[in-house]
Structures are given as C-alpha cells and as structure tokens.
Design an enzyme around this catalytic site. Structure first.
Site, PDB file in Angstrom:
ATOM      1  N   ASN A   9       0.864  -1.183   0.000  1.00 49.83           N
ATOM      2  CA  ASN A   9       0.000   0.000   0.000  1.00 49.83           C
ATOM      3  C   ASN A   9       0.901   1.232   0.000  1.00 49.83           C
ATOM      4  O   ASN A   9       1.459   1.594   1.032  1.00 49.83           O
ATOM      5  CB  ASN A   9      -0.907  -0.034   1.240  1.00 49.83           C
ATOM      6  N   HIS A  93      -9.639   0.952   5.170  1.00 54.34           N
ATOM      7  CA  HIS A  93      -8.340   1.210   5.806  1.00 54.34           C
ATOM      8  C   HIS A  93      -8.542   2.172   6.974  1.00 54.34           C
ATOM      9  O   HIS A  93      -9.372   3.088   6.900  1.00 54.34           O
ATOM     10  CB  HIS A  93      -7.353   1.802   4.791  1.00 54.34           C
ATOM     11  N   GLU A  95      -6.945   4.627   7.977  1.00 57.46           N
ATOM     12  CA  GLU A  95      -6.765   6.049   7.643  1.00 57.46           C
ATOM     13  C   GLU A  95      -8.032   6.595   6.988  1.00 57.46           C
ATOM     14  O   GLU A  95      -8.405   7.749   7.215  1.00 57.46           O
ATOM     15  CB  GLU A  95      -5.531   6.222   6.738  1.00 57.46           C
ATOM     16  N   GLY A 171       2.583   2.548  10.824  1.00 55.79           N
ATOM     17  CA  GLY A 171       3.499   3.681  10.660  1.00 55.79           C
ATOM     18  C   GLY A 171       4.207   4.080  11.940  1.00 55.79           C
ATOM     19  O   GLY A 171       4.801   5.153  12.020  1.00 55.79           O
ATOM     20  N   SER A 210       3.519  -1.872  10.381  1.00 55.02           N
ATOM     21  CA  SER A 210       4.980  -1.894  10.568  1.00 55.02           C
ATOM     22  C   SER A 210       5.619  -3.234  10.198  1.00 55.02           C
ATOM     23  O   SER A 210       6.560  -3.676  10.871  1.00 55.02           O
ATOM     24  CB  SER A 210       5.354  -1.474  11.995  1.00 55.02           C
TER      25      SER A 210
HETATM   26  P1  13P Z   1       3.019   0.596   7.710  1.00 48.53           P
HETATM   27  O1  13P Z   1       3.576  -0.697   7.137  1.00 48.53           O
HETATM   28  O2  13P Z   1       3.740   1.808   7.178  1.00 48.53           O
HETATM   29  O3  13P Z   1       2.915   0.553   9.183  1.00 48.53           O
HETATM   30  O4  13P Z   1       1.519   0.745   7.139  1.00 48.53           O
HETATM   31  C1  13P Z   1       0.652  -0.335   7.244  1.00 48.53           C
HETATM   32  C2  13P Z   1      -0.571  -0.035   6.471  1.00 48.53           C
HETATM   33  O5  13P Z   1      -1.341   0.832   6.820  1.00 48.53           O
HETATM   34  C3  13P Z   1      -0.810  -0.802   5.246  1.00 48.53           C
HETATM   35  O6  13P Z   1      -2.087  -0.611   4.750  1.00 48.53           O
END
Ligand code: 13P
Length: 249
Positions: A9, A93, A95, A171, A210
C-alpha cells in the site's frame, strides 16, 4: 493450504516515475509462490497496470466510493478502477475510517460494489490503542467484520480477503507481536467459521502494521497469518521483495 499474498500500500507517496520504477523492480524479483499486489495512488493506476503487464504482479486501488456513480466530485468508483485494469481494492483502511469518516456501513457497501465490479476487496479491520487498552479490541474488530458479513455473506467475503491492521501498529514501528497478531487472526477466522466453516479455512487473513523484512518471518510462521499488507516498507523494492520471499518460504 492458503497461498500467501503480500500487498504494498503505497498510500500518498511518490511521483509517476518512481511508481513505474518501483513496479518494474518488484516485477523483476517477485517470487512465483506468492501473490503480489501493488496499490499505487489512483493517478498512477494505469501506468502501474502497464508496468506490470505480462507478469504475475497485480494492481489495486487504495479505496473506492460507496456508490456506483453520480455527482461525487473527486471520487472514483469500483467499476472505473476495474476498467483501468486493477484487480483488487482496499476498503476500510483505518486512515480512511479516521481521516475521511468511512463508516462500517459505508465500508460494507464499498466491499459489495467491488464484488459487483469483479475486483477483490481487501477489508481492513483493526482497533486503536485506546480500544485495545480498554479491552475492546475484539469487539471492535468483530463489529467491523460483521458489517461486511451481514451485507455480502461468507460467500461474498470469500471473493475478497481480510487484513488485520491494529491502528497502533501502523506507521509507528511498533508492530504487533506475532502472538498478538495470531490471537486476533484466530478470532477473525473463528467469526467467519460461525457463518461458514469451509470459507473460514480458505479465506486469507493478512497482517498489516509496521511489517518489515526483519519481522516478517516471525509473523508468517503463525498459522493464521496468510500474508501482509505493507505500508512504508513497500516503497523500497528491495525490502518489499525480501518480505515477499519470506512469505514464499
Ligand atoms: P506501515 O507498514 O507503514 O505501518 O503501514 C501499514 C498499512 O497501513 C498498510 O495498509
């Protein structure tokens, strides 16, 4: 045996040149034993679809709108995404849920529209740190899953997959331990089994949050973790391919 899948992603990162180069580099090294799907920003979808042409690597969109068409300035539908050659879409997601206000019901509608458009939705579920610390992780995840199961049933769910992404691990560099992830993956699989045992054994449940080359192996060793949804580490071809190879082992 469920075939592993590793998804990248890319979120809102990179320019066109970087997107095409990254896609080409992933195609050059992607192992045969794993499904690999890349999720570029919308504006790069067509170019990335062209870049992966004639390889096993597939391309998906990071979101779609919850209606088929209409006056929704700035939005993109599942059929539009399908039309440019995407095979997958991420829905729900964290976010999208937190920043853009996506609701469980809206996410379920997106999931159903993706099925109608014949693209495979990846349903993201996951709790925040506050929800985990107050003992509500399981109920939050099951509520998010149930909204989709109610709408499309276990057969509908099976045309897509699930990604467990604890919000506190996204993240942050703070990945869930393999045990924490496995525990929630088993809860998710049990919930699907209550609807349909056979589907629960076939459906893939990815882990996200992560994931890096150096923690992927321990996660993939868990029996209910069938692959990864990778954010930051998917922007580096070498590291992303390392994760793909680990999944293939
Ligand atoms: P990270 O791997 O940067 O933590 O993000 C995970 C994510 O949101 C994938 O959709």
């Amino acid at each position: 045996m469920r075939r592993p899948l590793v998804a990248g992603n890319w979120k809102m990162h990179g320019d066109l040149k970087r997107a095409v180069n990254l896609a080409r580099a992933v195609c050059a090294g992607a192992p045969d034993a794993v499904d690999v799907v890349l999720f570029p920003p919308y504006v790069h979808l067509q170019s990335v679809v062209d870049a992966v042409d004639a390889t096993s690597v597939e391309v998906g969109a990071q979101d779609v709108h919850s209606a088929t068409e209409g006056a929704f300035t700035g939005a993109v539908s599942a059929s539009m995404v399908k039309d440019v050659g995407a095979s997958h879409v991420i829905v729900g997601h964290s976010e999208r849920r937190a920043i853009f206000g996506d609701t469980d019901d809206g996410v379920a509608r997106k999931f159903a529209l993706a099925l109608d458009a014949a693209i495979a939705p990846i349903l993201c579920v996951g709790e925040t740190l506050t929800q985990r610390e107050s003992g509500n992780a399981e109920s939050v995840v099951l509520r998010q899953l149930d909204a989709v199961l109610e709408r499309v049933g276990a057969e509908g769910l099976e045309a897509g997959m699930i990604a467990y992404e604890p919000v506190w691990a996204i993240g942050t560099g703070r990945t869930a331990t393999p045990q924490q992830a496995q525990e929630m993956h088993a809860i998710i699989r049990d919930a699907v089994a209550r609807r349909d045992e056979a589907v629960s054994q076939r459906i893939r449940v990815l882990y996200g949050g992560s994931v890096k080359a150096d923690n992927a192996r321990a996660l993939f060793q868990e029996p209910d973790i069938d692959g990864a949804l990778v954010g930051g580490a998917s922007l580096n071809a070498e590291e992303f391919l390392e994760i793909c190879k680990t999944a293939a082992d």
